[in-house]
Design an enzyme around this catalytic site. Structure first.
Site, PDB file in Angstrom:
ATOM      1  N   CYS A  63     -33.179  25.548 -20.300  1.00 49.95           N
ATOM      2  CA  CYS A  63     -33.423  24.338 -20.282  1.00 49.95           C
ATOM      3  C   CYS A  63     -34.290  23.973 -18.758  1.00 49.95           C
ATOM      4  O   CYS A  63     -35.229  23.002 -19.047  1.00 49.95           O
ATOM      5  CB  CYS A  63     -32.055  23.425 -20.143  1.00 49.95           C
ATOM      6  SG  CYS A  63     -30.663  23.800 -21.180  1.00 49.95           S
ATOM      7  N   ASP A  64     -33.917  24.753 -17.720  1.00 47.13           N
ATOM      8  CA  ASP A  64     -34.499  24.251 -16.475  1.00 47.13           C
ATOM      9  C   ASP A  64     -35.544  25.146 -15.794  1.00 47.13           C
ATOM     10  O   ASP A  64     -35.958  24.572 -14.867  1.00 47.13           O
ATOM     11  CB  ASP A  64     -33.326  23.761 -15.807  1.00 47.13           C
ATOM     12  CG  ASP A  64     -32.499  22.779 -16.126  1.00 47.13           C
ATOM     13  OD1 ASP A  64     -32.884  21.848 -16.774  1.00 47.13           O
ATOM     14  OD2 ASP A  64     -31.247  23.028 -15.708  1.00 47.13           O
TER      15      ASP A  64
ATOM     16  N   CYS B 131     -28.302  26.393 -17.023  1.00 48.69           N
ATOM     17  CA  CYS B 131     -29.061  26.478 -18.099  1.00 48.69           C
ATOM     18  C   CYS B 131     -30.594  26.912 -17.907  1.00 48.69           C
ATOM     19  O   CYS B 131     -31.518  26.217 -17.746  1.00 48.69           O
ATOM     20  CB  CYS B 131     -29.046  25.376 -19.126  1.00 48.69           C
ATOM     21  SG  CYS B 131     -30.210  25.737 -20.582  1.00 48.69           S
TER      22      CYS B 131
END
Ligand code: NAP
Length: 315
Positions: free
Chosen positions: A146-147, A143
């Site tokens: 997300c990261d 992701c």
């Protein structure tokens, strides 16, 4: 109220499992048909794959595009507006061969329903390499939204050649010093518009005909071993993170022993053009039945069909 065995007293008309476009659209239609649906989102994956996406440019009705999580917020709000009972719970077991069907949650509660709509979507594929699971959260990710932020000015790799890989790579160029896209062929699977954008981006370098054979690092990702699968040469690529975007598989764990599963793509078999499975009262929609299109809009369309099929079944 709970009866013996944690069985709830009410028998619902319909329980919907899954909270992507298929699940929420089924909920909108079912609640507008006064079927009082209860929808279990799952606790960690509520909202489905679009929660990990940035700009959604191809969902009709949003000419300027919309962020994936915002779109899913709209889906949920619309389902709630008509009375869907949305619960952030995990379904751990399903007994579909009884009537009413039994839906067991992680806390042991057992719900009963005359009809069930399965909209469990798909789960990300893994490369299956040593180091992959050990370094999750330490440089291995599925992701970018997300990261990606954690890798400012660092070199990164994306594995895959589809739309997801292009999307991840393009998003990561906002943070990374460089993004390598490692693809096993010399031609992309991605749609032309996504491929053209990625190919034109100066921060992205394609490594064609290649496979990652190892993810190296003790406490965090330090490098990848990469093999050219045409000439067999190997190399080491120094990167601080690797984002895996090699597609996904239908999430059928709950039902694979009770329903027919397509041997070629792992989807639940439905009696097209309806969403009915082989068990009366059990319907399936979205990526869990779709081995081909796998778009938010097609999933939403199937969700609408599933709710209408439930209405017919209960009627
Ligand atoms: P996908 O289209 O199935 O592509 C998966 C990619 O990973 C392919 O390039 C495939 O290589 C590669 N791959 C598969 N298994 C591999 C392995 N074990 N090792 C290395 N590479 C592997 O999956 P996706 O990109 O997740 O897209 C899924 C669906 O969502 C598609 O229908 C896509 O159009 C849609 N989507 C749309 C958007 C958008 O419209 N913006 C964004 C994301 C996703 P091969 O090409 O050699 O098979």
């Amino acid at each position: 109220m709970l009866l013996a065995e944690n069985l709830t007293a009410d028998v619902h008309d319909v329980v919907i499992i899954g909270s992507g476009p298929a699940g929420y659209t089924a909920a909108v239609y079912a609640s507008r048909a006064n079927l009082n649906p209860i929808l279990f989102t799952s606790s960690v994956e509520a909202g489905g794959e679009l929660m990990n996406t940035t700009d959604v440019e191809n969902y009709p009705g949003f000419p300027e595009g919309i962020m994936g999580p915002e779109l899913m917020g709209h889906f949920e709000a619309q389902a709630r507006r008509f009375g869907t009972d949305v619960q952030y719970e995990d379904v751990t077991e399903l007994d579909l061969n009884v009537q009413p069907k039994r839906i067991t949650l992680a806390d042991g509660t057992i719900h009963q329903a005359r009809a069930v709509i399965l909209a469990t979507g798909s789960k990300y594929r893994e490369l299956g390499l040593a180091g992959e699971s050990a370094l999750v959260g330490k440089g291995v990710s599925w992701c970018a939204t997300c990261d990606g932020f954690f890798f400012r000015d660092q070199p990164l790799a994306v594995v895959g050649g589809g739309d997801s890989a292009m999307e991840e790579a393009l998003f990561l160029t906002k943070f990374a010093s460089k993004v390598y896209v490692i693809h096993r062929r010399d031609e992309l699977r991605a749609s032309q518009i996504m491929a053209d954008r990625a190919l034109a981006n100066e921060k992205i370098e394609f490594i064609w005909n290649s496979a990652v054979t190892a993810i190296n690092g003790d406490t965090k990702v330090e490098s990848l071993d990469v093999e050219n699968i045409v000439d067999g040469t190997t190399s080491t690529l120094d990167v601080n993170g690797v984002f895996i975007a090699i597609g996904s598989d239908p999430r059928t764990d709950l039902v694979k022993d009770q329903l027919d599963i397509d041997e070629t793509d792992g989807t639940i078999v439905v009696q097209e053009p309806s969403t009915a499975t082989k068990i009366p009262g059990v319907f399936a929609a979205g990526d869990v039945v779709d081995g081909k299109y796998r778009q938010a809009i097609t999933a939403a369309g199937m969700g609408a069909k599933a709710a209408i099929d439930v209405e017919d079944f209960l009627g």
